[in-house]
Design a protein around this motif. Structure first.
Motif, mmCIF file in Angstrom:
data_model
loop_
_atom_site.group_PDB
_atom_site.id
_atom_site.type_symbol
_atom_site.label_atom_id
_atom_site.label_comp_id
_atom_site.label_asym_id
_atom_site.label_seq_id
_atom_site.Cartn_x
_atom_site.Cartn_y
_atom_site.Cartn_z
ATOM 1 N N VAL A 228 0.862 -1.190 0.000
ATOM 2 C CA VAL A 228 0.000 0.000 0.000
ATOM 3 C C VAL A 228 0.898 1.240 0.000
ATOM 4 O O VAL A 228 1.226 1.805 1.040
ATOM 5 N N THR A 229 1.294 1.630 -1.199
ATOM 6 C CA THR A 229 2.227 2.745 -1.400
ATOM 7 C C THR A 229 1.574 3.824 -2.264
ATOM 8 O O THR A 229 0.490 3.613 -2.805
ATOM 9 N N THR A 230 2.290 4.921 -2.442
ATOM 10 C CA THR A 230 1.733 6.003 -3.269
ATOM 11 C C THR A 230 1.530 5.547 -4.714
ATOM 12 O O THR A 230 0.596 5.980 -5.387
ATOM 13 N N GLU A 231 2.404 4.646 -5.191
ATOM 14 C CA GLU A 231 2.276 4.156 -6.560
ATOM 15 C C GLU A 231 1.025 3.285 -6.674
ATOM 16 O O GLU A 231 0.255 3.397 -7.637
ATOM 17 N N THR A 232 0.830 2.429 -5.662
ATOM 18 C CA THR A 232 -0.377 1.608 -5.636
ATOM 19 C C THR A 232 -1.615 2.503 -5.562
ATOM 20 O O THR A 232 -2.641 2.209 -6.181
ATOM 21 N N GLY A 233 -1.501 3.595 -4.824
ATOM 22 C CA GLY A 233 -2.613 4.546 -4.746
ATOM 23 C C GLY A 233 -3.022 5.020 -6.126
ATOM 24 O O GLY A 233 -4.209 5.090 -6.468
ATOM 25 N N GLY B 3 9.935 1.717 -1.286
ATOM 26 C CA GLY B 3 9.697 0.801 -2.397
ATOM 27 C C GLY B 3 10.274 1.364 -3.680
ATOM 28 O O GLY B 3 11.024 2.343 -3.678
ATOM 29 N N HIS B 4 9.899 0.731 -4.784
ATOM 30 C CA HIS B 4 10.457 1.165 -6.076
ATOM 31 C C HIS B 4 9.978 2.564 -6.427
ATOM 32 O O HIS B 4 8.835 2.919 -6.155
ATOM 33 N N PRO B 5 10.829 3.333 -7.080
ATOM 34 C CA PRO B 5 10.405 4.649 -7.551
ATOM 35 C C PRO B 5 9.220 4.548 -8.518
ATOM 36 O O PRO B 5 9.057 3.551 -9.230
HETATM 37 N N1 ADE Z 1 6.785 -3.168 -4.949
HETATM 38 C C1 ADE Z 1 8.015 -2.643 -4.902
HETATM 39 N N2 ADE Z 1 7.962 -1.294 -4.838
HETATM 40 C C2 ADE Z 1 6.647 -0.965 -4.839
HETATM 41 C C3 ADE Z 1 5.962 0.260 -4.784
HETATM 42 N N3 ADE Z 1 6.606 1.426 -4.729
HETATM 43 N N4 ADE Z 1 4.634 0.207 -4.800
HETATM 44 C C4 ADE Z 1 3.989 -0.973 -4.857
HETATM 45 N N5 ADE Z 1 4.567 -2.148 -4.917
HETATM 46 C C5 ADE Z 1 5.902 -2.157 -4.900
#
Ligand code: ADE
Length: 418
Positions: A52-57, A346-348
């Protein structure tokens, strides 16, 4: 709306960070704009188990723009960004069940709460959601159109399910798309893992002996970035082809038992269990740092370390010091959980842009092909992979060449030789 997050007061901060990430996610943004117009996911319920990260958001916003109703839970107890979880609930009206640091029982309760949405689509990262559905909630499977899987570990588990004949619906292995693993696994894991080790320890990497255990796409990325920071990199592998590749890439390759004696920082990225064990701890130098960048916290045999230790204390956030009987100290980062999400962010976003563009387009594909796909682990359709690459290049302002008609003809003929 149901949800369980740490604190809704964090929502504004989470929204700001989600917007910041979005600047780096142009492909996903284009998909979101199209989804807003076309609503290809109208009436579709999605249970997502992701970090649950900003990218997932931003992926959740995209799916919602397509008309989907979503319930999101964490795919790791330590990877949740609590501010983002709050922002999704407060500003996007998405049901989120995730709290950073949740215990195992809460982690699984949250998976069940996400499944309460009665999903048509499962979106998984590590296969825990699919496993719970196939073991404890089988009565819901009839409603499921298909699923997607984000990571190598999850794809391995799904293939084992398929082999045993228990997989009950089609699942697309998003991880295996070129536009996913070549970038996310390699550059994403490489950068975010080193970032996390530096944030957690503030150590100088230059001149250290960094032991990378596992030379898959993630291991390649970690080794590459550790070397870029000036480390002397040692690679440990069980696969002769990958070991040979590591040799030709210029790394020292040796068994972990030998590397254990010389390494300063050990990073597991194998997807397997008990990779760093008692016999290795017993050979490590005092002050050795051990961490994991693989999906599950099984790669380091922590119970063995606990057994060997006469005392344990937390000396910094995400750094536990284990003192052995002979006085040596071994430092375990992030409780052996994937360090890039536990101690960093997590990943950029720029790589998650491609991974999550694949996710969004694969969900659309599953809905379009409802009832027509085999109940197997399926590859990402080549057209989706190529489309993501094209859009990413376009967003980066990079133009490429095209084949001439003569070249097209040449490539599809066999008569012409020297
Ligand atoms: N897995 C690795 N990095 C991530 C990220 N930033 N968001 C969601 N899943 C990830």
């Amino acid at each position: 709306m149901r949800y369980e997050v740490k604190d809704l007061a964090l929502a504004e901060q989470g929204m700001l960070r989600m917007e910041w990430a979005e600047n780096e996610m142009p492909v996903l943004r284009l998909i979101r704009e199209r989804f807003e117009r076309e609503k290809p996911l109208q009436g579709i319920r999605i249970a997502a188990c992701l970090h649950v990260t900003t990218e997932t958001g931003n992926l959740m916003r995209t799916l919602k723009a397509g008309g989907a109703e979503i319930a999101l839970c964490a795919s790791n107890p330590l990877s949740t960004q609590d501010d983002l979880a709050a922002a999704l609930v407060k500003y996007e009206g998405i049901s989120v069940f995730a709290i950073k640091g949740e215990d195992k029982e809460t982690y699984y309760r949250h998976i069940h709460q996400a499944l309460d949405i009665q999903p048509h689509i499962t979106m998984d990262d590590g296969c825990d959601l699919v496993t719970v559905l196939h073991t404890e909630r089988r009565e819901q499977i009839a409603d499921v159109i298909g699923g997607t899987e984000e990571t190598t570990t999850g794809v391995i588990r799904l293939r084992a399910m398929q082999k045993e004949g228990v997989l009950q619906y089609p699942v697309i292995a998003v991880n295996d798309a070129y536009t996913k693993h070549l970038f996310d696994n390699r550059y994403g894991t490489g950068q975010s893992t080193m970032d996390a080790i530096m944030r957690a320890t503030n150590l100088l990497i230059a001149g250290r002996k960094v032991v990378v255990i596992g030379y898959g796409w993630c291991g390649r990325g970690v080794a590459m970035r550790a070397r870029g920071l000036g480390a002397h990199v040692i690679v440990c592998e069980v696969n002769p082809l990958k070991a040979l590749e590591a040799v030709m890439d210029g790394y020292e390759v040796m068994p972990l038992l030998r590397a254990a004696e010389v390494g300063d920082i050990f990073i597991t990225v194998t997807g397997n269990r008990d990779v760093v064990r008692e016999e290795h701890f017993l050979r490590m130098k005092s002050g050795a740092i051990v961490c994991n960048a693989g999906h599950f916290n099984v790669e380091i045999d922590i119970p063995a370390l606990e057994r060997l230790a006469v005392s344990k204390r937390t000396v910094r956030a995400f750094v536990d010091e284990y003192r052995l009987a002979d006085g040596r100290r071994i430092y375990l980062l992030g409780e052996g959980r994937l360090i890039n999400l536990a101690a960093a962010e997590g990943h950029p976003a720029a790589v998650m842009d491609m991974s999550f563009a694949n996710q969004a387009l694969c969900v659309e594909y599953l809905v379009q092909h409802n009832g027509r796909l085999p109940h197997e682990v399926l590859p990402v359709p080549a057209e989706i992979d190529a489309q993501v690459a094209r859009l990413k290049l376009q967003a980066l302002g990079v133009e490429i060449d095209t084949l001439t008609p003569e070249q097209e003809r040449y490539l599809s003929s066999w008569q012409e030789g020297t």
